[in-house]
Design a protein around this motif. Structure first.
Motif, mmCIF file in Angstrom:
data_model
loop_
_atom_site.group_PDB
_atom_site.id
_atom_site.type_symbol
_atom_site.label_atom_id
_atom_site.label_comp_id
_atom_site.label_asym_id
_atom_site.label_seq_id
_atom_site.Cartn_x
_atom_site.Cartn_y
_atom_site.Cartn_z
ATOM 1 N N ALA A 53 41.338 23.969 -3.338
ATOM 2 C CA ALA A 53 41.363 22.720 -2.561
ATOM 3 C C ALA A 53 42.612 22.552 -1.698
ATOM 4 O O ALA A 53 42.880 21.463 -1.189
ATOM 5 C CB ALA A 53 41.178 21.491 -3.462
ATOM 6 N N VAL A 62 40.296 14.474 6.422
ATOM 7 C CA VAL A 62 39.322 14.517 5.322
ATOM 8 C C VAL A 62 38.001 15.123 5.822
ATOM 9 O O VAL A 62 36.922 14.712 5.415
ATOM 10 C CB VAL A 62 39.103 13.121 4.671
ATOM 11 N N LYS A 65 35.310 17.703 2.941
ATOM 12 C CA LYS A 65 35.005 16.531 2.114
ATOM 13 C C LYS A 65 34.647 16.864 0.681
ATOM 14 O O LYS A 65 34.637 15.975 -0.168
ATOM 15 C CB LYS A 65 33.932 15.674 2.785
ATOM 16 N N GLU A 66 34.327 18.137 0.414
ATOM 17 C CA GLU A 66 34.026 18.537 -0.964
ATOM 18 C C GLU A 66 34.532 19.946 -1.215
ATOM 19 O O GLU A 66 34.460 20.800 -0.330
ATOM 20 C CB GLU A 66 32.505 18.515 -1.207
ATOM 21 N N VAL A 67 35.050 20.163 -2.423
ATOM 22 C CA VAL A 67 35.437 21.507 -2.860
ATOM 23 C C VAL A 67 34.820 21.733 -4.238
ATOM 24 O O VAL A 67 34.921 20.876 -5.120
ATOM 25 C CB VAL A 67 36.974 21.672 -2.931
ATOM 26 N N TYR A 68 34.150 22.870 -4.396
ATOM 27 C CA TYR A 68 33.519 23.232 -5.678
ATOM 28 C C TYR A 68 34.186 24.474 -6.243
ATOM 29 O O TYR A 68 34.674 25.325 -5.508
ATOM 30 C CB TYR A 68 32.027 23.521 -5.481
ATOM 31 N N ARG A 69 34.164 24.564 -7.573
ATOM 32 C CA ARG A 69 34.730 25.750 -8.234
ATOM 33 C C ARG A 69 33.748 26.225 -9.298
ATOM 34 O O ARG A 69 33.140 25.406 -9.970
ATOM 35 C CB ARG A 69 36.078 25.385 -8.860
ATOM 36 N N LEU B 4 32.389 20.038 -9.049
ATOM 37 C CA LEU B 4 33.066 19.416 -7.917
ATOM 38 C C LEU B 4 34.528 19.201 -8.319
ATOM 39 O O LEU B 4 34.810 18.493 -9.277
ATOM 40 C CB LEU B 4 32.368 18.087 -7.615
ATOM 41 N N VAL B 5 35.468 19.841 -7.622
ATOM 42 C CA VAL B 5 36.880 19.685 -7.997
ATOM 43 C C VAL B 5 37.640 18.772 -7.035
ATOM 44 O O VAL B 5 38.737 18.320 -7.321
ATOM 45 C CB VAL B 5 37.617 21.044 -8.103
ATOM 46 N N TYR B 6 37.042 18.517 -5.869
ATOM 47 C CA TYR B 6 37.677 17.626 -4.900
ATOM 48 C C TYR B 6 36.595 16.945 -4.087
ATOM 49 O O TYR B 6 35.628 17.583 -3.677
ATOM 50 C CB TYR B 6 38.623 18.407 -3.959
ATOM 51 N N LYS B 7 36.771 15.637 -3.852
ATOM 52 C CA LYS B 7 35.859 14.945 -2.925
ATOM 53 C C LYS B 7 36.614 13.838 -2.188
ATOM 54 O O LYS B 7 37.700 13.431 -2.616
ATOM 55 C CB LYS B 7 34.636 14.389 -3.663
ATOM 56 N N ARG B 8 36.029 13.402 -1.090
ATOM 57 C CA ARG B 8 36.602 12.303 -0.317
ATOM 58 C C ARG B 8 36.803 11.093 -1.230
ATOM 59 O O ARG B 8 35.870 10.674 -1.919
ATOM 60 C CB ARG B 8 35.625 11.944 0.806
#
Ligand SMILES: Cc1ncc(C[n+]2csc(CCOP(=O)(O)OP(=O)(O)O)c2C)c(N)n1
Ligand code: SF4
Ligand code: SF4
Ligand code: SF4
Ligand SMILES: [Mg+2]
Lengths: 69, 252
Positions: A53, A62, A65-69, B4-8
């Motif tokens: 991220a 921004v 808007k989304e980061v997945y792992r 989901l590790v980061y979101k707005r």
């Protein structure tokens, strides 16, 4: 393995994310967005994204808007 | 399975796109603030006080209650709001022109009174909104529209070091200067803003965080170059650090 979601019409093409990604997975797109900016594009053919991220953290808009792992 | 590790953050409006120039530092700081308000579950209990500058329209970005103040006076409005509604979480979001130049008197007295509010001051070393005039924090030699040959101390004095001065006020519980230039610095900036927020939540006193941030447009630099300029040049004049932390003194 990770993945990010970029809102290409929110991106202003500052490329701070390109600078921030430790795996160099972001680059300038060749096609403009709604506003005429060339947004950042996520290209990860070898599944190298670690979902750290850092790209999103450095993005001033921004747009990531989304980061997945 | 992916997580989901980061979101707005929720405290930003869903379609509240920032109106800043590409690479402008304001966006990163507003996002950090929104993340912290989410983390502390303060969305319904927050009143943000906006200031005059490029960040003037906080209500277009935050899904929070916002009150506006005239130029440099948001700490006074915040004081009134907090004293009337002590259960609310109240912060001001100001620029260097606003908090350290036209409104520095207000900032100092708010610190001396030890108001239980928090100020986040974005220092981009100029009046961004009005086209890049010099502010009190402008560097010696820095070219601005009002210092076209560079700031000359014999004419316009020396840069004002806001975080250090505010740290010297008795009512200040926390004062720091951070930068949002690298992932590491952005993490540290978030921790400093967290500390300044906690100073209010714990009732310790005034919290002040000065954030060195890029204004690529008025610096006439590309965003990446502008961010590097902060680490290479501005931090030599406005060094990063925690200048006061009452909570750390208590635990000693
Ligand atoms: C009383 C008053 N004086 C002057 C102005 C003009 N003015 C608008 S924004 C601004 C400076 C803003 O600079 P800063 O606080 O550093 O914010 P930035 O835009 O750089 O984020 C000035 C002088 C004003 N709006 N009101
Ligand atoms: S999450 Fe980390 S590795 Fe993945 S694209 Fe963003 S910065 Fe690169
Ligand atoms: S940092 Fe954000 S706005 Fe800048 S290029 Fe990357 S995605 Fe776009
Ligand atoms: S003028 Fe400077 S501070 Fe204002 S939005 Fe543009 S880059 Fe940001
Ligand atoms: Mg400014």
């Amino acid at each position: 393995m990770g993945r990010i979601v970029i809102d290409r019409d929110v991106c202003k093409g500052c490329y701070l994310c390109v600078e921030a990604c430790p795996k160099k997975l972001l680059k300038k797109s060749q096609t403009p967005n709604l506003h005429g900016d060339f947004p950042a594009e996520f290209v990860d053919e070898k599944n190298e994204c670690i979902g750290c991220a850092m790209c999103a953290m450095n993005c001033p808009d921004v747009a990531i808007k989304e980061v997945y792992r | 399975m992916e997580t989901l590790v980061y979101k707005r953050p929720e405290s930003l409006l869903k379609d509240g796109q920032f109106t800043f120039c590409p690479g402008c530092g304001h966006g990163v700081v507003l996002r950090i603030i929104a993340e912290l308000i989410d983390e502390y579950n303060l969305k319904k209990d927050t009143i943000a006080i906006s200031s005059v500058g490029c960040s003037i329209f906080l209500e277009k970005f935050f899904d929070l209650d916002v009150a506006g103040a005239s130029h440099g006076r948001s700490p006074c409005v915040a004081t009134g709001v907090k004293r009337c509604k002590p259960d609310k979480f109240v912060f001001t979001y100001q620029g260097d022109g606003d908090a350290a130049t036209i409104g520095f008197n207000e900032t100092i007295h708010t610190a001396c009174r030890g108001e239980h509010i928090t100020t986040i001051m974005i220092n981009n070393t100029n009046f961004g909104m009005t086209g890049g005039q010099a502010s009190a924090t402008t560097l010696v030699g820095q070219v601005t529209t009002t210092t076209p040959k560079g700031r000359k101390p014999e004419l316009t004095g020396y840069p004002l070091h806001a975080a250090e001065i505010i740290a010297g006020c008795e009512g200040t519980a926390y004062a720091a200067r951070v930068a949002i230039t690298t992932s590491k610095n952005i993490r540290q900036a978030k921790e400093a803003i967290r500390k300044a927020f906690e100073a209010q939540i714990k009732g310790l006193g005034y919290g002040f965080v000065e954030v060195l941030a890029a204004c690529p447009t008025n610096w006439h630099m590309k965003p990446i170059e502008a961010v590097k300029h902060i680490d290479n040049i501005i931090e030599q004049v406005h060094p990063l650090g925690v200048f006061k932390d009452v909570s750390a003194q208590e635990t000693k």
